[in-house]
Design a protein around this motif. Structure first.
Motif, short mmCIF file in Angstrom:
data_model
loop_
_atom_site.label_atom_id
_atom_site.label_comp_id
_atom_site.label_asym_id
_atom_site.label_seq_id
_atom_site.Cartn_x
_atom_site.Cartn_y
_atom_site.Cartn_z
N SER A 15 -2.96 -14.07 -15.78
CA SER A 15 -3.96 -15.25 -15.66
C SER A 15 -5.17 -15.33 -14.82
O SER A 15 -5.99 -16.00 -14.63
N ARG A 50 -3.16 -12.04 -10.03
CA ARG A 50 -2.08 -11.69 -10.73
C ARG A 50 -2.06 -10.48 -11.32
O ARG A 50 -1.18 -9.48 -11.40
N SER A 74 -0.94 -7.71 -8.62
CA SER A 74 0.65 -7.54 -8.82
C SER A 74 1.23 -6.99 -9.79
O SER A 74 2.30 -6.44 -9.97
#
Length: 301
Positions: free
Chosen positions: A145, A149, A152
């Motif tokens: 997104s 993100r 991670s």
């Protein structure tokens, strides 16, 4: 006829190609099955030129089967699909370059050898769809997104090898899967791997002339005889998001018989070389869209 099927362990018990092999055998043809992922291959002796009328590949991307098929092609054997054409779609980075260069409606595509390089993609391109360049069957397809993100997800992406990334195409949550076999096109609708919904079951759907023309162009561009095309109906029209050789042909009526006939026809005619990669040109629609289910699968061939 005598045929050699290269079948990966992943498809050992799969209806496709086992039902095709059964149909060919029932029609009186000889089919030798080689499992390249579970056999010691003596490559200097693996291809006996002239022993088979055609070699057929049903393996996972990145498996050893394609190498053996290419060896058969180098020895002058007919292969289904053409070995060079298969290589051109199994590498999704290469497929994107070929397709965009020939005018197919593919999204812009980035390729990276390590996931950290995805950080260089501009934030304006997000959300992104990130997947392995040699992926198949919806494996390891991620919707990313934002750049945050992505950070991670880097450990998760680290083991996937070469990756491609494409801007996400807004859609209804379903894909149109078009199958090309024996000069005909069949369309199904199914749940997108990015929007899993157990209540959505794959089903046959009408094929619009616009999507049919794109699917026919895909076969011509990549030089494929048996293939599948994943199409999203985005806000700006249909977009091709994946192409694969020898797909499952789910929901195609009499699929085993249709594929078996196509294999025999190609074996008799000999494999045609894939078209050269040249400048884009307009395409007619060389394939047909059946209006109804034709004769029964058990007819003699």
């Amino acid at each position: 006829m005598r045929l050699c099927f290269l079948v990966e362990e992943h498809y050992r018990h799969d209806g496709m190609p086992n039902e095709v092999i059964g149909q060919l055998t029932a029609w009186g043809h000889r089919v030798d099955v080689v499992r390249p992922g579970g056999s010691l291959l003596r490559m200097t002796e693996a291809v006996d030129a002239g022993a088979h009328d055609a070699w057929v590949l049903k393996t996972v991307s990145g498996g050893p089967g394609l190498t053996l098929l290419e060896a058969a092609a180098a020895a002058g054997m007919t292969t289904v699909n053409d070995a060079r054409s298969i290589r051109g779609v199994r590498d999704k980075a290469l497929a994107a370059a070929i397709g965009r260069g020939r005018g197919l409606p593919l999204p812009p595509t980035y390729a990276v050898a390590c996931p950290e390089l995805l950080r260089e993609i501009p934030a304006a391109e997000y959300p992104l769809v990130v997947k392995p360049a040699d992926g198949s069957s919806g494996r390891a397809v991620h919707l990313v997104s934002s750049p945050e993100r992505l950070e991670s997800m880097l450990p998760e992406l680290a083991g996937e090898g070469m990756l491609i990334a494409q801007p996400y195409v807004p859609n209804s949550g379903t894909d149109i899967k078009v199958y090309g076999v024996g000069g005909e096109l069949f369309a199904t609708e199914r749940c997108s791997p990015l929007h899993p919904d157990p209540s959505v079951r794959e089903r046959r759907v009408p094929l619009s002339s616009e999507v049919a023309a794109i699917a026919a162009q895909v076969g011509a561009v990549y030089g494929l005889d048996l293939y599948g095309v994943d199409v999203l109906l985005g806000p700006d029209g249909p977009v091709v998001v994946d192409v694969n050789d020898f797909p499952s042909f789910r929901q195609v009526p009499d699929a085993a018989a249709r594929v078996a006939r196509a294999v025999l026809d190609l074996a008799r005619a000999g494999a045609s070389a894939p078209p050269p990669v040249t400048a884009p040109r307009p395409y007619a629609l060389p394939l047909s869209i059946p209006a109804q289910v034709p004769a029964a699968a058990g007819e003699a061939v």
